[in-house]
Design an enzyme around this catalytic site. Structure first.
Site, PDB file in Angstrom:
ATOM      1  N   HIS A  18       2.685  20.152  25.484  1.00  0.00           N
ATOM      2  CA  HIS A  18       2.096  20.410  24.164  1.00  0.00           C
ATOM      3  C   HIS A  18       3.167  20.973  23.225  1.00  0.00           C
ATOM      4  O   HIS A  18       3.230  20.602  22.060  1.00  0.00           O
ATOM      5  CB  HIS A  18       0.961  21.433  24.269  1.00  0.00           C
ATOM      6  CG  HIS A  18      -0.267  20.978  25.005  1.00  0.00           C
ATOM      7  ND1 HIS A  18      -0.704  21.594  26.154  1.00  0.00           N
ATOM      8  CD2 HIS A  18      -1.154  19.982  24.761  1.00  0.00           C
ATOM      9  CE1 HIS A  18      -1.830  21.005  26.568  1.00  0.00           C
ATOM     10  NE2 HIS A  18      -2.117  20.014  25.751  1.00  0.00           N
ATOM     11  N   LYS A  42     -15.275  18.254  28.781  1.00  0.00           N
ATOM     12  CA  LYS A  42     -14.815  18.835  30.043  1.00  0.00           C
ATOM     13  C   LYS A  42     -15.157  20.335  30.080  1.00  0.00           C
ATOM     14  O   LYS A  42     -15.320  20.957  29.038  1.00  0.00           O
ATOM     15  CB  LYS A  42     -13.304  18.697  30.246  1.00  0.00           C
ATOM     16  CG  LYS A  42     -12.543  17.853  29.245  1.00  0.00           C
ATOM     17  CD  LYS A  42     -11.049  17.801  29.591  1.00  0.00           C
ATOM     18  CE  LYS A  42     -10.258  17.095  28.498  1.00  0.00           C
ATOM     19  NZ  LYS A  42      -8.846  16.982  28.726  1.00  0.00           N
ATOM     20  N   ARG A  94       1.462  10.155  26.575  1.00  0.00           N
ATOM     21  CA  ARG A  94       2.274  10.060  27.795  1.00  0.00           C
ATOM     22  C   ARG A  94       2.215   8.644  28.322  1.00  0.00           C
ATOM     23  O   ARG A  94       1.193   7.970  28.134  1.00  0.00           O
ATOM     24  CB  ARG A  94       1.737  11.013  28.870  1.00  0.00           C
ATOM     25  CG  ARG A  94       2.089  12.454  28.614  1.00  0.00           C
ATOM     26  CD  ARG A  94       1.168  13.370  29.361  1.00  0.00           C
ATOM     27  NE  ARG A  94      -0.185  13.258  28.818  1.00  0.00           N
ATOM     28  CZ  ARG A  94      -1.171  14.095  29.095  1.00  0.00           C
ATOM     29  NH1 ARG A  94      -0.971  15.092  29.907  1.00  0.00           N
ATOM     30  NH2 ARG A  94      -2.366  13.928  28.554  1.00  0.00           N
ATOM     31  N   SER A 132      -2.205  19.556  31.698  1.00  0.00           N
ATOM     32  CA  SER A 132      -2.865  20.842  31.985  1.00  0.00           C
ATOM     33  C   SER A 132      -3.594  20.784  33.325  1.00  0.00           C
ATOM     34  O   SER A 132      -3.560  21.735  34.113  1.00  0.00           O
ATOM     35  CB  SER A 132      -3.872  21.192  30.888  1.00  0.00           C
ATOM     36  OG  SER A 132      -3.243  21.292  29.641  1.00  0.00           O
TER      37      SER A 132
HETATM   38  P1  ADP Z   1      -7.749  16.731  24.949  1.00  0.00           P
HETATM   39  O1  ADP Z   1      -8.861  17.203  25.836  1.00  0.00           O
HETATM   40  O2  ADP Z   1      -8.145  16.637  23.504  1.00  0.00           O
HETATM   41  O3  ADP Z   1      -7.042  15.494  25.424  1.00  0.00           O
HETATM   42  P2  ADP Z   1      -5.382  18.217  25.781  1.00  0.00           P
HETATM   43  O4  ADP Z   1      -5.074  19.667  25.572  1.00  0.00           O
HETATM   44  O5  ADP Z   1      -5.466  17.725  27.179  1.00  0.00           O
HETATM   45  O6  ADP Z   1      -6.712  17.960  24.977  1.00  0.00           O
HETATM   46  O7  ADP Z   1      -4.300  17.342  25.036  1.00  0.00           O
HETATM   47  C1  ADP Z   1      -4.109  17.425  23.625  1.00  0.00           C
HETATM   48  C2  ADP Z   1      -3.135  16.352  23.201  1.00  0.00           C
HETATM   49  O8  ADP Z   1      -1.847  16.645  23.735  1.00  0.00           O
HETATM   50  C3  ADP Z   1      -3.476  14.940  23.695  1.00  0.00           C
HETATM   51  O9  ADP Z   1      -3.145  14.001  22.685  1.00  0.00           O
HETATM   52  C4  ADP Z   1      -2.602  14.770  24.906  1.00  0.00           C
HETATM   53  O10 ADP Z   1      -2.302  13.403  25.136  1.00  0.00           O
HETATM   54  C5  ADP Z   1      -1.365  15.538  24.465  1.00  0.00           C
HETATM   55  N1  ADP Z   1      -0.573  16.001  25.613  1.00  0.00           N
HETATM   56  C6  ADP Z   1      -0.953  16.753  26.660  1.00  0.00           C
HETATM   57  N2  ADP Z   1       0.056  16.947  27.525  1.00  0.00           N
HETATM   58  C7  ADP Z   1       1.122  16.285  27.000  1.00  0.00           C
HETATM   59  C8  ADP Z   1       2.482  16.070  27.432  1.00  0.00           C
HETATM   60  N3  ADP Z   1       2.931  16.544  28.591  1.00  0.00           N
HETATM   61  N4  ADP Z   1       3.292  15.360  26.631  1.00  0.00           N
HETATM   62  C9  ADP Z   1       2.801  14.833  25.468  1.00  0.00           C
HETATM   63  N5  ADP Z   1       1.559  14.981  25.007  1.00  0.00           N
HETATM   64  C10 ADP Z   1       0.705  15.692  25.765  1.00  0.00           C
END
Ligand code: ADP
Length: 163
Positions: A18, A42, A94, A132
């Site tokens: 992030h 979730k 990703r 995450s």
């Molecule tokens: P959501 O439940 O909305 O997907 P997340 O916190 O899992 O929330 O992810 C928020 C955003 O950050 C998403 O667009 C996800 O693809 C991106 N993201 C999460 N981890 C990474 C990473 N390692 N590299 C790039 N983008 C990421």
């Protein structure tokens, strides 16, 4: 006029993946609001307040407080974006795994509000496989998560799984 972007997500918890997206987004927008989602399908392990506090802590450590704000939101993202005067939604992408979902989400948000543009930013090489969900799994099993999250978040995860 300054370009304002929204970076929405669950952030359960915020990872270095992030963080990379936050840095990259600042090449595209002048100001960024990180929007921590309250209403999510979730079930997060951390409360909304905890997730927001971890994001805020990381932004302070990254010394980005002059360009990045942290907020939470409920309801439709496009409505929150509009209420903030944002014209851009930032999401991270990703390798193969995120593609279909992110494209669907971008198309749906465009249908809901055509004035707001989604920009998908590629994950960095280093954090391409960081999620995450996996960080939580490693923390639960007692593995070393320090390269993947800030030390503040690492402490919170350790405390959660110790309890
Ligand atoms: P959501 O439940 O909305 O997907 P997340 O916190 O899992 O929330 O992810 C928020 C955003 O950050 C998403 O667009 C996800 O693809 C991106 N993201 C999460 N981890 C990474 C990473 N390692 N590299 C790039 N983008 C990421």
């Amino acid at each position: 006029m300054a370009r304002l972007g929204i970076y929405p997500g669950t952030f359960d918890p915020i990872t270095k993946g992030h963080q990379d997206i936050i840095y990259s987004s600042l090449n595209v927008v002048d100001k960024l609001i990180i929007a921590v989602a309250d209403d999510i399908p979730k079930t997060p392990i951390f409360s909304l307040e905890e997730r927001e506090a971890m994001v805020r802590n990381d932004i302070e450590r990254m010394k980005l407080t002059d360009r990045v704000e942290v907020s939470s939101f409920k309801g439709l993202l496009v409505d929150f974006a509009k209420s903030q005067g944002a014209s851009v939604i930032i999401r991270g992408l990703r390798a193969v795994s995120d593609y279909e979902y992110e494209i669907q989400l971008a198309a749906m948000n465009k249908r809901l509000n055509d004035d707001i543009q989604t920009i998908l930013l590629p994950a960095s090489d280093q954090h391409q496989f960081l999620a995450s969900r996996l960080v939580k799994e490693v923390a639960r099993l007692g593995g070393d998560i320090s390269p993947m999250v800030s030390s503040y978040v690492a402490e919170k995860l350790k405390a959660y799984y110790k309890a």
